[in-house]
Design a protein around this motif. Structure first.
Motif, PDB file in Angstrom:
ATOM      1  N   ILE A 137      13.596  -6.104  -3.965  1.00 51.02           N
ATOM      2  CA  ILE A 137      12.343  -5.915  -3.498  1.00 51.02           C
ATOM      3  C   ILE A 137      11.412  -5.546  -4.758  1.00 51.02           C
ATOM      4  O   ILE A 137      11.620  -4.557  -5.000  1.00 51.02           O
ATOM      5  CB  ILE A 137      11.840  -5.083  -2.230  1.00 51.02           C
ATOM      6  CG1 ILE A 137      13.035  -5.643  -0.918  1.00 51.02           C
ATOM      7  CG2 ILE A 137      10.381  -5.010  -1.912  1.00 51.02           C
ATOM      8  CD1 ILE A 137      13.001  -4.660   0.062  1.00 51.02           C
ATOM      9  N   ALA A 143       3.706  -3.691   1.598  1.00 52.94           N
ATOM     10  CA  ALA A 143       4.486  -4.847   1.626  1.00 52.94           C
ATOM     11  C   ALA A 143       5.885  -4.709   1.383  1.00 52.94           C
ATOM     12  O   ALA A 143       6.887  -5.071   2.131  1.00 52.94           O
ATOM     13  CB  ALA A 143       3.977  -6.177   0.721  1.00 52.94           C
ATOM     14  N   ALA A 146       7.450  -2.356   4.169  1.00 49.01           N
ATOM     15  CA  ALA A 146       7.435  -3.312   5.169  1.00 49.01           C
ATOM     16  C   ALA A 146       9.011  -4.199   5.223  1.00 49.01           C
ATOM     17  O   ALA A 146       9.708  -4.160   6.221  1.00 49.01           O
ATOM     18  CB  ALA A 146       6.532  -4.235   5.593  1.00 49.01           C
ATOM     19  N   VAL A 147       9.143  -4.742   4.039  1.00 49.98           N
ATOM     20  CA  VAL A 147      10.419  -5.580   4.261  1.00 49.98           C
ATOM     21  C   VAL A 147      11.649  -4.834   3.906  1.00 49.98           C
ATOM     22  O   VAL A 147      12.524  -4.897   4.611  1.00 49.98           O
ATOM     23  CB  VAL A 147      10.117  -6.450   2.597  1.00 49.98           C
ATOM     24  CG1 VAL A 147      11.802  -7.079   2.487  1.00 49.98           C
ATOM     25  CG2 VAL A 147       9.088  -7.410   2.588  1.00 49.98           C
ATOM     26  N   ALA A 150      12.552  -3.566   7.494  1.00 46.89           N
ATOM     27  CA  ALA A 150      13.193  -4.896   8.323  1.00 46.89           C
ATOM     28  C   ALA A 150      14.539  -5.086   7.763  1.00 46.89           C
ATOM     29  O   ALA A 150      15.167  -5.446   8.520  1.00 46.89           O
ATOM     30  CB  ALA A 150      12.152  -5.951   8.060  1.00 46.89           C
ATOM     31  N   VAL A 263      12.670 -10.616  -3.051  1.00 44.63           N
ATOM     32  CA  VAL A 263      11.381 -10.726  -2.474  1.00 44.63           C
ATOM     33  C   VAL A 263      10.201  -9.754  -3.271  1.00 44.63           C
ATOM     34  O   VAL A 263      10.267  -8.834  -3.662  1.00 44.63           O
ATOM     35  CB  VAL A 263      11.475  -9.946  -1.128  1.00 44.63           C
ATOM     36  CG1 VAL A 263      10.002  -9.839  -0.235  1.00 44.63           C
ATOM     37  CG2 VAL A 263      12.318 -10.369  -0.114  1.00 44.63           C
ATOM     38  N   ALA A 265       6.715  -8.293  -3.990  1.00 45.12           N
ATOM     39  CA  ALA A 265       5.776  -7.712  -3.059  1.00 45.12           C
ATOM     40  C   ALA A 265       4.763  -6.678  -3.864  1.00 45.12           C
ATOM     41  O   ALA A 265       4.432  -5.572  -3.566  1.00 45.12           O
ATOM     42  CB  ALA A 265       6.550  -6.672  -1.989  1.00 45.12           C
ATOM     43  N   THR A 527       5.925 -12.251  -0.792  1.00 47.52           N
ATOM     44  CA  THR A 527       4.995 -11.503   0.508  1.00 47.52           C
ATOM     45  C   THR A 527       3.473 -11.934   0.250  1.00 47.52           C
ATOM     46  O   THR A 527       2.588 -12.194   1.257  1.00 47.52           O
ATOM     47  CB  THR A 527       5.183 -10.324   0.636  1.00 47.52           C
ATOM     48  OG1 THR A 527       4.803  -9.432  -0.502  1.00 47.52           O
ATOM     49  CG2 THR A 527       6.717 -10.022   0.970  1.00 47.52           C
ATOM     50  N   MET A 544       1.799  -9.088   6.063  1.00 45.43           N
ATOM     51  CA  MET A 544       3.079  -8.348   5.445  1.00 45.43           C
ATOM     52  C   MET A 544       4.185  -8.254   6.439  1.00 45.43           C
ATOM     53  O   MET A 544       5.312  -8.474   6.372  1.00 45.43           O
ATOM     54  CB  MET A 544       2.665  -6.798   4.902  1.00 45.43           C
ATOM     55  CG  MET A 544       1.856  -7.023   3.631  1.00 45.43           C
ATOM     56  SD  MET A 544       2.206  -8.042   2.309  1.00 45.43           S
ATOM     57  CE  MET A 544       1.284  -9.403   2.429  1.00 45.43           C
ATOM     58  N   GLU A 545       3.899  -7.818   7.569  1.00 44.55           N
ATOM     59  CA  GLU A 545       4.850  -7.488   8.812  1.00 44.55           C
ATOM     60  C   GLU A 545       5.403  -8.952   9.220  1.00 44.55           C
ATOM     61  O   GLU A 545       6.489  -9.194   9.415  1.00 44.55           O
ATOM     62  CB  GLU A 545       4.488  -6.793  10.099  1.00 44.55           C
ATOM     63  CG  GLU A 545       4.202  -5.310   9.576  1.00 44.55           C
ATOM     64  CD  GLU A 545       3.779  -4.621  11.044  1.00 44.55           C
ATOM     65  OE1 GLU A 545       4.653  -3.506  11.203  1.00 44.55           O
ATOM     66  OE2 GLU A 545       2.836  -4.927  11.554  1.00 44.55           O
ATOM     67  N   ALA A 548       7.808 -10.254   6.732  1.00 43.55           N
ATOM     68  CA  ALA A 548       9.043  -9.405   6.617  1.00 43.55           C
ATOM     69  C   ALA A 548       9.893  -9.845   7.782  1.00 43.55           C
ATOM     70  O   ALA A 548      11.157 -10.080   7.519  1.00 43.55           O
ATOM     71  CB  ALA A 548       8.666  -8.084   6.747  1.00 43.55           C
ATOM     72  N   HIS A 549       9.299 -10.136   8.854  1.00 39.76           N
ATOM     73  CA  HIS A 549      10.169 -10.725  10.201  1.00 39.76           C
ATOM     74  C   HIS A 549      10.751 -12.080   9.764  1.00 39.76           C
ATOM     75  O   HIS A 549      11.890 -12.373   9.718  1.00 39.76           O
ATOM     76  CB  HIS A 549       9.261 -10.846  11.251  1.00 39.76           C
ATOM     77  CG  HIS A 549       9.790 -11.533  12.271  1.00 39.76           C
ATOM     78  ND1 HIS A 549      10.577 -11.190  13.438  1.00 39.76           N
ATOM     79  CD2 HIS A 549       9.895 -13.054  12.599  1.00 39.76           C
ATOM     80  CE1 HIS A 549      10.876 -12.143  14.086  1.00 39.76           C
ATOM     81  NE2 HIS A 549      10.435 -13.304  13.786  1.00 39.76           N
TER      82      HIS A 549
END
Length: 632
Positions: A137, A143, A146-147, A150, A263, A265, A527, A544-545, A548-549
Motif C-alpha cells: 500500500i 486511503a 482504509a485499505v 480491509a 494499491v 493511496a 484509490t 476510499m471506503e 477498499a471494499h
C-alpha cells in the motif's frame, strides 16, 4: 451504564438539549422495541438546520424520551430484540432521525455509512485468499489506512510505504494557519471508526491528524508501515508475477521489494505548484508556499500578500488578518463562497457528551451529516439545458445555491460595489469547488488594511509585487496559496506488462475502470483514481471506503478462480470510460468552461470528479464483474 443519581442528572441534562429524532432512533435500537416509534414519532417534526434537518418536539415529549433512555441504559436488552442493524427497524428509523423520506435503494448504503453495519462481503468466502498474497500500500493517509484495515480483516498480508515519518498524508505535511476540513467533521472519518470527540463542526487539521494517528495506534498498523520510504518505481515482473517496488530512504538508500498486489493511496495533489510569474526568485523578503509552511514565520506587523483565492487562501486570510499590518489578496478568479451556517463552529458539549455516553448517538449524527451533504446535493451539479440558456446557474437547484452566495456577497460588501464585483464569479456554482467561509473571510476583505487585486501579479521584484496595472506593492512576506500539480502518479515510474508505462497509457488524460484499474497493469489498484472524487457531496473518505471494499472483492474473485492475476480488459476499460464521459456531459464541469479548476486535465477532460450519484458509485463497487476482467 448510568450508575449514580449525579450521572443520571448530567445525562438527562444533556439529553434535553439533543435532537429528539436522533434520540428516538437511539432508544429504539438500544431496546429493540419498535413500539417507541408509535408513542413518539408523531410528536417530532423537523426544521432546516443546513446542511441537515433538526428534529424538535415539545418539552413533555423531550422529558419522556430522556427518562426512557436513562432507564434503557440501566436495563439489559431483551435477548429476542432485533439487532441494531436490523434492516426493517433501521428503515423505519431513518425518516424519524433524518427528517426526510429515504428510498429503499439507499438503506444498505446508509447502514454502512452510519457505521451500524460493516461493509458486507459480496462474493462467497468458500475459498480463502491465499496466504501467499502480499499487498503493498503506497501511502499512510486515510486511503492507505482504509485499505489496510480491509486487508487485515481478510487476513491479507500488507506493508504500507510512506515517505513521511508518521501517518496522516496531507494532514501531516500541510499545516498552514487556519487549516481545516471543509467536510463536516461528524462525517469525515471511517465508518468503522466514528469519532464522538470532534471539537468543531469543521475541525482544524491537527485534530484530524490526531484522529488518523489514533487509528494507526488502535489497530497496531505501525508494525506494517515502512516510514521514510518514498516509492519511486513500480515494475511488473512477468516471470514471478509480482510487482517490484523501488523505494528510497531519507538517506538516499535505494531498496527493492516485491508484492503480488499494489494499491496506490498517495493522492494526486502532492507537489506544490507556484505561479509562472517573472522574478519570483528575486524577492528580498520571505516567500512561503501554503503546502510547506514555515512555523517560525511571524506575520505580526508585516506587509503580506497572499496569491490565491481558493480554500487554502480563505483559511489563511481568516486566521491571519488580525496579525498583519497590511494584506493584499491576489485572486486570479473568484470562487463562490457559502456563508457559515452557525454562529460558531464549536460542537456543543451535549453532543460530545452524548457521543461518549450513549450507544449509536454519534453514529446517527455521522449519518445525518452524510445524508445532508451527499446525494441530496446531486441535482445541483446537473445541467437543465433550457434553464441554462437564460441563466448563469445551470438549473433551478443550482440557482438556489447561487442566490444564497450572491446574497452573502451583497450583505457583506454592498450590492453592486466595486468589491462585490471583484468577488463575484462569472460561472455557475460548483464550476469550481465551492468554498465554505470559515467565519471571517469575507469580512476580512472589507477591512481597511486589506486590499483585493482581481488579477494575478504581473511581476515579482526584490521589494514586492507589481500589479497587473503597473503599481508597485512593497511587501515583507509573499504567501503562495496556489495549490498543487495534478499528478495522478506521474511522479512514480510505473511499468506494467511488456514495460508499458502508466504515463504512456494516460498521457494528458488519465482514465481508469472500476477500482482504479487499467489494462496492462495486473493486480494494480489506484484509490485516488481518475473520476473517483465525489464532486457534489460527502467526502473523499466515501470513495476510499468504497474502493477498499472493491479491492478485497477482486482478490476474493481471484481466489475463487484460482487466479494469480486480475486485469481489466481493454473493452471494459474503454466502455466504462466512454459511459462515464457521456454522464459527465450533463454536469456543471462541462458547462462552465470559463471556470479555472484542477478538475480538468490539460486535455480539457474532467478527470477528478465523478459524474455519478454516490449510491450508484457504491452499487458499482459491490463486486467485480467477472466478464470485464482477464483472470490468469
Amino acid at each position: 451504564m448510568v450508575s449514580t443519581d449525579v450521572e443520571s442528572a448530567t445525562l438527562r441534562h444533556h439529553l434535553l438539549q439533543a435532537d429528539p429524532g436522533v434520540l428516538l432512533a437511539v432508544l429504539a435500537q438500544m431496546t429493540g422495541d419498535a413500539t417507541v416509534l408509535d408513542r413518539y414519532a408523531g410528536k417530532i417534526d423537523h426544521v432546516p438546520d443546513p446542511p441537515e434537518k433538526a428534529g424538535r418536539t415539545d418539552q413533555a415529549t423531550a422529558e419522556a424520551l430522556a427518562d426512557e433512555i436513562v432507564v434503557a441504559l440501566r436495563e439489559p436488552r431483551r435477548p429476542d430484540a432485533p439487532a441494531a442493524d436490523d434492516r426493517e427497524l433501521f428503515a423505519r428509523l431513518l425518516p424519524v432521525a433524518l427528517g426526510t423520506v429515504v428510498d429503499d435503494e439507499h438503506i444498505d448504503l446508509l447502514l454502512e455509512q452510519g457505521g451500524f453495519r460493516p461493509s458486507q462481503p459480496t462474493l462467497p468466502r468458500t475459498t480463502p485468499i491465499p496466504s501467499t498474497t502480499t499487498m503493498a500500500i503506497i501511502g499512510a493517509g486515510i486511503a492507505g489506512i482504509a485499505v489496510a484495515l480491509a486487508a487485515a480483516e481478510e487476513g491479507v498480508k500488507f506493508t504500507i510505504f510512506d515517505r513521511n515519518a508518521e501517518v496522516g498524508g496531507t494532514w501531516l505535511t500541510t499545516t498552514y494557519p487556519g487549516i481545516g476540513v471543509d467536510t463536516p467533521s461528524a462525517y469525515y472519518s471511517l465508518s468503522r471508526e466514528v469519532n464522538p470527540e470532534w471539537s468543531s463542526y469543521y475541525p482544524i487539521g491537527a485534530e484530524y491528524q490526531a484522529y488518523l494517528v489514533g487509528l494507526a495506534d488502535k489497530h497496531d498498523l505501525r508494525q506494517h508501515i515502512r516510514f521514510g520510504a518514498e516509492v519511486e518505481a513500480l515494475w511488473w515482473d512477468e516471470q514471478c508475477q509480482q510487482w517490484q517496488i523501488h523505494s528510497r530512504a531519507a538517506d538516499g538508500t535505494l531498496s527493492f521489494g516485491y508484492a503480488s498486489v499494489v494499491v496506490t493511496a498517495a493522492g494526486y495533489l502532492n507537489r506544490p505548484r507556484f505561479p509562472d510569474v517573472t522574478g519570483r526568485d528575486t524577492f528580498g523578503g520571505i516567500s512561503v508556499h501554503s503546502a510547506r509552511w514555515d512555523h517560525t514565520l511571524d506575520l505580526t506587523g508585516k506587509r503580506v500578500a497572499i496569491i490565491g483565492a481558493g480554500c487554502t487562501a480563505v483559511q489563511i486570510v481568516d486566521a491571519c488578518v488580525d496579525e498583519v499590518e497590511h494584506l493584499t489578496v491576489f485572486q486570479r478568479q473568484p470562487h463562490w463562497v457559502a456563508p457559515r451556517k452557525r454562529l460558531t463552529d464549536e460542537v456543543p458539549e451535549h453532543r460530545r457528551y452524548l457521543g461518549r455516553a450513549l450507544p449509536f448517538y454519534a453514529m446517527w449524527h455521522r449519518l445525518k451529516s452524510y445524508w445532508g451533504t451527499a446525494d441530496n446535493n446531486y441535482p445541483i451539479i446537473l445541467q437543465d439545458p433550457e434553464w441554462s440558456q437564460t441563466h448563469l446557474s445551470i438549473s433551478p437547484a443550482n440557482d438556489v445555491l447561487l442566490k444564497m452566495c450572491q446574497e452573502y456577497i451583497d450583505r457583506t460588501f454592498g450590492a453592486g460595489t466595486a468589491l462585490a464585483r471583484k468577488v463575484t464569479p462569472d460561472f455557475a456554482p460548483y464550476g469550481k469547488r465551492i468554498i465554505r467561509d470559515p467565519g471571517g473571510y469575507y469580512c476580512a476583505l472589507t477591512r481597511d488594511h486589506v486590499d483585493v487585486e482581481a488579477s494575478e501579479p504581473a511581476e515579482v521584484n526584490a521589494a514586492g509585487i507589481v500589479t497587473a496595472d503597473g503599481r508597485q506593492i512593497d511587501l515583507d512576506v509573499i504567501i503562495y496559496a496556489t495549490g498543487y500539480h495534478l499528478d495522478f502518479l506521474s511522479t512514480v515510474d510505473i511499468r506494467g506488462r511488456d514495460g508499458k508505462t502508466l504515463t504512456e497509457e494516460w498521457g494528458i488524460s488519465p482514465r481508469a475502470y472500476r477500482g482504479g484499474t487499467v489494462p496492462g497493469f495486473p493486480n494494480l489498484f489506484i484509490t485516488s483514481a481518475p473520476n473517483y472524487s465525489p464532486g457534489h457531496g460527502a467526502g473523499a473518505n466515501f470513495s476510499m471506503e468504497v474502493l477498499a471494499h472493491y479491492i478485497l472483492e477482486c482478490l476474493q474473485l481471484m481466489a475463487l478462480r484460482g487466479a494469480t492475476t486480475i486485469e481489466v480488459s481493454q473493452r471494459a476499460y474503454e466502455d466504462y470510460v466512454a459511459n462515464l464521459d457521456e454522464a459527465m456531459q450533463r454536469t456543471v464541469w462541462c458547462h462552465t468552461p470559463n471556470a479555472h479548476t484542477y478538475y480538468r486535465s490539460e486535455s480539457g477532460r474532467v478527470v477528478v470528479a465523478t459524474p455519478y450519484r454516490l449510491v450508484d458509485l457504491w452499487q458499482q463497487h459491490r463486486a467485480p464483474i467477472e466478464d470485464d476482467f482477464i483472470l490468469r
